[in-house]
Design an enzyme around this catalytic site. Sequence first.
Site, PDB file in Angstrom:
ATOM      1  N   GLY A  29       3.041  -3.207   5.489  1.00  0.00           N
ATOM      2  CA  GLY A  29       2.009  -3.099   6.543  1.00  0.00           C
ATOM      3  C   GLY A  29       2.054  -1.798   7.075  1.00  0.00           C
ATOM      4  O   GLY A  29       2.321  -1.109   6.731  1.00  0.00           O
ATOM      5  N   HIS A  35      -3.710   3.087   2.582  1.00  0.00           N
ATOM      6  CA  HIS A  35      -3.241   1.849   1.781  1.00  0.00           C
ATOM      7  C   HIS A  35      -4.537   1.329   1.306  1.00  0.00           C
ATOM      8  O   HIS A  35      -4.851   0.195   0.213  1.00  0.00           O
ATOM      9  CB  HIS A  35      -2.932   0.916   3.071  1.00  0.00           C
ATOM     10  CG  HIS A  35      -1.656   1.187   3.399  1.00  0.00           C
ATOM     11  ND1 HIS A  35      -1.039   1.791   4.465  1.00  0.00           N
ATOM     12  CD2 HIS A  35      -0.451   1.150   3.054  1.00  0.00           C
ATOM     13  CE1 HIS A  35       0.301   1.800   4.687  1.00  0.00           C
ATOM     14  NE2 HIS A  35       0.360   1.480   3.396  1.00  0.00           N
ATOM     15  N   GLN A 154       9.038   6.769  -6.689  1.00  0.00           N
ATOM     16  CA  GLN A 154       8.900   5.016  -6.240  1.00  0.00           C
ATOM     17  C   GLN A 154       8.728   4.865  -7.451  1.00  0.00           C
ATOM     18  O   GLN A 154       8.711   3.621  -8.372  1.00  0.00           O
ATOM     19  CB  GLN A 154       8.464   4.673  -5.159  1.00  0.00           C
ATOM     20  CG  GLN A 154       7.757   3.518  -5.210  1.00  0.00           C
ATOM     21  CD  GLN A 154       7.824   2.953  -3.643  1.00  0.00           C
ATOM     22  OE1 GLN A 154       8.629   2.656  -2.743  1.00  0.00           O
ATOM     23  NE2 GLN A 154       6.428   2.692  -3.068  1.00  0.00           N
ATOM     24  N   SER A 186       0.230   9.981   5.885  1.00  0.00           N
ATOM     25  CA  SER A 186       1.594   9.248   5.910  1.00  0.00           C
ATOM     26  C   SER A 186       1.760   8.651   7.482  1.00  0.00           C
ATOM     27  O   SER A 186       1.482   9.122   7.421  1.00  0.00           O
ATOM     28  CB  SER A 186       2.603   9.508   5.462  1.00  0.00           C
ATOM     29  OG  SER A 186       4.069   8.864   6.579  1.00  0.00           O
ATOM     30  N   ARG A 188       4.208   8.767   9.019  1.00  0.00           N
ATOM     31  CA  ARG A 188       5.284   9.344   9.593  1.00  0.00           C
ATOM     32  C   ARG A 188       4.792  10.891  10.350  1.00  0.00           C
ATOM     33  O   ARG A 188       4.968  11.063  11.346  1.00  0.00           O
ATOM     34  CB  ARG A 188       6.042   9.913   8.731  1.00  0.00           C
ATOM     35  CG  ARG A 188       6.656   8.977   8.229  1.00  0.00           C
ATOM     36  CD  ARG A 188       8.427  10.106   6.943  1.00  0.00           C
ATOM     37  NE  ARG A 188       8.811   8.868   6.647  1.00  0.00           N
ATOM     38  CZ  ARG A 188       9.691   9.064   5.621  1.00  0.00           C
ATOM     39  NH1 ARG A 188      10.019  10.182   5.341  1.00  0.00           N
ATOM     40  NH2 ARG A 188      10.455   7.850   5.437  1.00  0.00           N
TER      41      ARG A 188
HETATM   42  O1  PAF Z   1       6.025   1.794  -0.215  1.00  0.00           O
HETATM   43  C1  PAF Z   1       6.118   1.116   0.180  1.00  0.00           C
HETATM   44  O2  PAF Z   1       5.104   0.898   0.828  1.00  0.00           O
HETATM   45  C2  PAF Z   1       7.932  -0.089  -0.156  1.00  0.00           C
HETATM   46  O3  PAF Z   1       8.402   1.130  -0.435  1.00  0.00           O
HETATM   47  C3  PAF Z   1       6.931  -1.068  -1.233  1.00  0.00           C
HETATM   48  C4  PAF Z   1       6.640  -0.108  -2.786  1.00  0.00           C
HETATM   49  C5  PAF Z   1       5.279  -1.787  -0.867  1.00  0.00           C
HETATM   50  C6  PAF Z   1       7.846  -2.012  -1.611  1.00  0.00           C
HETATM   51  O4  PAF Z   1       8.544  -2.208  -0.498  1.00  0.00           O
END
Ligand code: PAF
Length: 281
Positions: A29, A35, A154, A186, A188
């Site tokens: 979120g 995003h 990640q 970000s 942040r």
């Molecule tokens: O990058 C993120 O926002 C989170 O690490 C993810 C991949 C949604 C997993 O909770």
Amino acid sequence: MALLVKSNLQLRNALANLGDKVALVPTMGALHQGHISLIKLARSKVGEDGCVVVSDFVNPTQFNEEDDFSKYPRDIKSDFLVATTAGANILWTPGVKDIYPNSEIELIDAGYLGEVLEGKDRPGHFSGVVTVVSRLFELVMPKVAVFGQKDLQQVLVIKNFIRENKIPVNLAIAPTIREDSGVALSSRNNNLSENERDLARKIPIALAQGYDAAISGARIVDIREAVRDALTHPEIKIHYVELLNDQLETINNDHGWLLVAVSIGNTRLIDNSFIPLGIRN
Ligand code: PAF
């Protein structure tokens, strides 16, 4: 039509008969421009008649501090608007019980890739990430899942997990979206004061210097030094500057990733850049 879906049952009904036309954008979120670019990439992968699902779940197993988890921003109304305006078909906001039905959560080990760099300072973080992503895959069964290059470690952890477990999902990696200043987008960044924002501009500049050094044939030690030099400032704490391959191991005459993490004030920022040519050790 855009749907807000909550339970697993609602999700199953919404995805029935879609076959391999589903793309998943996993998020926690607080959706922003970064995003939006993931959602657009997802759309391009499944076409106009495909279905783009944005999961919106603040995953408790990837937080080291209970306080960070409880303070994480949550605004489903705004997320729904951002996701659907960007072209998503479904914003899925599962509850903890939908994702983790058993009170005892079985965590997946993220291995070496999850222990180094960010994982060193946040033990268990990538295990939480890979555990939740595996659950999201199980529930959505997407043809493609989209992640941002900004969180490179990640991406590599998930890529490795997919390969090792032969999961039939294609990964699509969206390039990092940057502010006009060059700073990687970000959530942040909102925690930075004006002065700290100015200092953050040193990060993309430092990466560019490292890139230039690599392109002109410098050795790894000198490339890292060039990046560190460009970041040096009394108010910047450098956590690491590394030049590593996809397995986050030392490069030997191969392409690789320049990865940087710093703290400015209380805000930790990460960024990375791909070096496409063979680098001398
Ligand atoms: O990058 C993120 O926002 C989170 O690490 C993810 C991949 C949604 C997993 O909770």
